[in-house]
Motif scaffolding. Structure first.
Motif, PDB file in Angstrom:
ATOM      1  N   CYS A 221      -9.674   6.987  -0.498  1.00 26.96           N
ATOM      2  CA  CYS A 221      -8.625   6.858  -1.520  1.00 26.96           C
ATOM      3  C   CYS A 221      -9.177   7.150  -2.911  1.00 26.96           C
ATOM      4  N   ARG A 222     -10.368   6.639  -3.191  1.00 26.49           N
ATOM      5  CA  ARG A 222     -10.942   6.859  -4.518  1.00 26.49           C
ATOM      6  C   ARG A 222     -11.331   8.327  -4.718  1.00 26.49           C
TER       7      ARG A 222
ATOM      8  N   SER B 164      -8.120  10.204  -5.270  1.00 23.36           N
ATOM      9  CA  SER B 164      -7.603   9.878  -6.593  1.00 23.36           C
ATOM     10  C   SER B 164      -8.363  10.628  -7.685  1.00 23.36           C
TER      11      SER B 164
ATOM     12  N   THR C 287       1.713   6.852   2.155  1.00 23.80           N
ATOM     13  CA  THR C 287       1.647   6.784   0.691  1.00 23.80           C
ATOM     14  C   THR C 287       1.635   8.189   0.087  1.00 23.80           C
TER      15      THR C 287
ATOM     16  N   GLN D 262      -2.969   6.820  -9.264  1.00 22.63           N
ATOM     17  CA  GLN D 262      -2.918   5.386  -9.495  1.00 22.63           C
ATOM     18  C   GLN D 262      -2.536   4.643  -8.207  1.00 22.63           C
ATOM     19  N   ALA D 263      -1.609   5.220  -7.432  1.00 25.17           N
ATOM     20  CA  ALA D 263      -1.213   4.596  -6.164  1.00 25.17           C
ATOM     21  C   ALA D 263      -2.392   4.528  -5.193  1.00 25.17           C
TER      22      ALA D 263
ATOM     23  N   ASP E  89      -5.585   4.380  -6.035  1.00 23.52           N
ATOM     24  CA  ASP E  89      -6.513   3.357  -6.522  1.00 23.52           C
ATOM     25  C   ASP E  89      -6.071   1.962  -6.097  1.00 23.52           C
ATOM     26  N   HIS E  90      -4.777   1.664  -6.230  1.00 29.89           N
ATOM     27  CA  HIS E  90      -4.253   0.367  -5.793  1.00 29.89           C
ATOM     28  C   HIS E  90      -4.411   0.196  -4.277  1.00 29.89           C
ATOM     29  N   LEU E  91      -4.182   1.285  -3.545  1.00 31.15           N
ATOM     30  CA  LEU E  91      -4.321   1.221  -2.094  1.00 31.15           C
ATOM     31  C   LEU E  91      -5.765   0.946  -1.689  1.00 31.15           C
TER      32      LEU E  91
ATOM     33  N   LYS F  94      -8.012  -0.832  -3.340  1.00 31.56           N
ATOM     34  CA  LYS F  94      -8.256  -2.260  -3.544  1.00 31.56           C
ATOM     35  C   LYS F  94      -7.588  -3.101  -2.458  1.00 31.56           C
ATOM     36  N   THR F  95      -6.367  -2.715  -2.070  1.00 31.89           N
ATOM     37  CA  THR F  95      -5.652  -3.452  -1.026  1.00 31.89           C
ATOM     38  C   THR F  95      -6.370  -3.358   0.313  1.00 31.89           C
TER      39      THR F  95
ATOM     40  N   GLU G 207      -9.465  -5.575   0.416  1.00 36.57           N
ATOM     41  CA  GLU G 207      -9.112  -6.984   0.578  1.00 36.57           C
ATOM     42  C   GLU G 207      -8.678  -7.283   2.010  1.00 36.57           C
TER      43      GLU G 207
END
Length: 313
Positions: free
Chosen positions: A147-148, A151, A214, A227-228, A230-232, A234-235, A238
């Protein structure tokens, strides 16, 4: 000019031209051999093996509906075997297991064949499912990095296709192999949404589906895809941390459920080896009814324990 002189000139020209022809023939042969070697390097292993009869049969079987379904399961399990190879392996296992059942449990035809078929079919499906789950977990651990990277590529002004190509080159296996396949399909002209749909059809991982969906939704509806992603990332990190904690907490319950399910089978095999004919009353009508009830209760108990212990974040 005398005839002897003409004869000498003709002989000289014949020998000279013949020598030159042999030299040119050898030079062309060397060039052709070099060209063949270069072409062989470009050929894939599949193209080389296609010359054989077995591989032609394998390709025909792969084109059937069952062959395509089996190929998807083998790919999702990270098994580099053709569907025909896997079918032959299962056939050999079925024959060997039927012989073992006959020798160890005293079951004759056709009970040994039926029991061996059930064990082979159920065991192979569970093994492929387990390998697919482990392979998906390995890919899931790399998805935040994916993802990163995507991005960063998008923020640098690249398209999603170019980002997938960069991820395929930079990322290590197993996720790197997955994105290499995607990159090859995109270069062959397949649409991006079709490539992404094929990915989450082959893999049962929710994280992979979340990534592909996504990208598809952001491309169709618009928005800041970088940005989506990046949030993904982190999710997903976790979720991975929470799943590890849950797995450690429920490991004992899962192993107890597996032990309880296998213990009756182990006891029956041991008792039948000690007391010959111990298992034969099972094949009477009351015995089959009792076996059906026991299997039903064991299945319900196993599923209940599995439902309680199989918690995902």
């Amino acid at each position: 000019m005398s005839n002897e002189l003409w004869l000498c000139i003709v002989l000289f020209l014949t020998v000279a031209l013949g020598t030159l022809g042999i030299y040119e023939l050898g030079s062309v042969r060397r060039q052709m051999n070099g060209l063949y070697r270069k072409l062989d390097e470009l050929h894939t292993e599949e193209a080389k093996a296609s010359r054989g009869t077995y591989h032609r049969l394998s390709l025909r079987f792969k084109q059937t509906e069952y062959g395509r379904s089996l190929e998807d399961r083998l790919t999702a399990s990270n098994l580099k075997r053709s569907p025909l190879d896997w079918l032959l392996i299962l056939t050999v296992m079925w024959v060997v297991l039927s012989i073992l059942v006959e020798r160890m449990m005293g079951l004759g035809m056709p009970y040994n064949l039926l029991a061996a078929y059930f064990v082979t079919n159920w065991g192979s499906k569970q093994w492929l499912k387990s390998r697919s789950s482990k392979f998906s977990q390995l890919i899931n651990r790399q998805l935040p990095e994916v993802c990163r990277m995507l991005s960063s590529c998008i923020r640098a002004g690249m398209s999603v296709q170019q980002g997938i190509d960069i991820v395929a080159k930079e990322l290590k296996p197993p996720a790197g192999l997955l994105f290499q396949t995607m990159s090859r399909e995109l270069k062959m002209g397949t649409m991006l949404h079709l490539v992404l749909e094929r990915v989450h059809e082959r893999f049962t991982s929710k994280d992979i589906r979340l990534l592909t969906q996504t990208i598809i939704v952001q491309r169709q509806a618009g928005g800041n895809l970088g940005q989506a992603l990046d949030h993904l990332a982190k999710t997903l990190e976790e979720r991975e941390r929470m799943n590890k904690e849950i797995s450690n907490q429920t490991a004992e319950s899962r192993y107890i459920a597996l032990t309880l399910a296998l213990m009756p089978v182990f006891l029956i095999v041991v008792f039948n080896m000690v007391f010959k004919g111990f298992i034969m009353p099972i094949f009477t009508v009351p015995g089959m009814v009792l076996v059906a009830v026991v299997l039903l209760l064991m299945t319900v108990g196993f599923l209940m324990i599995r439902k309680v212990s199989n918690i995902k974040a």
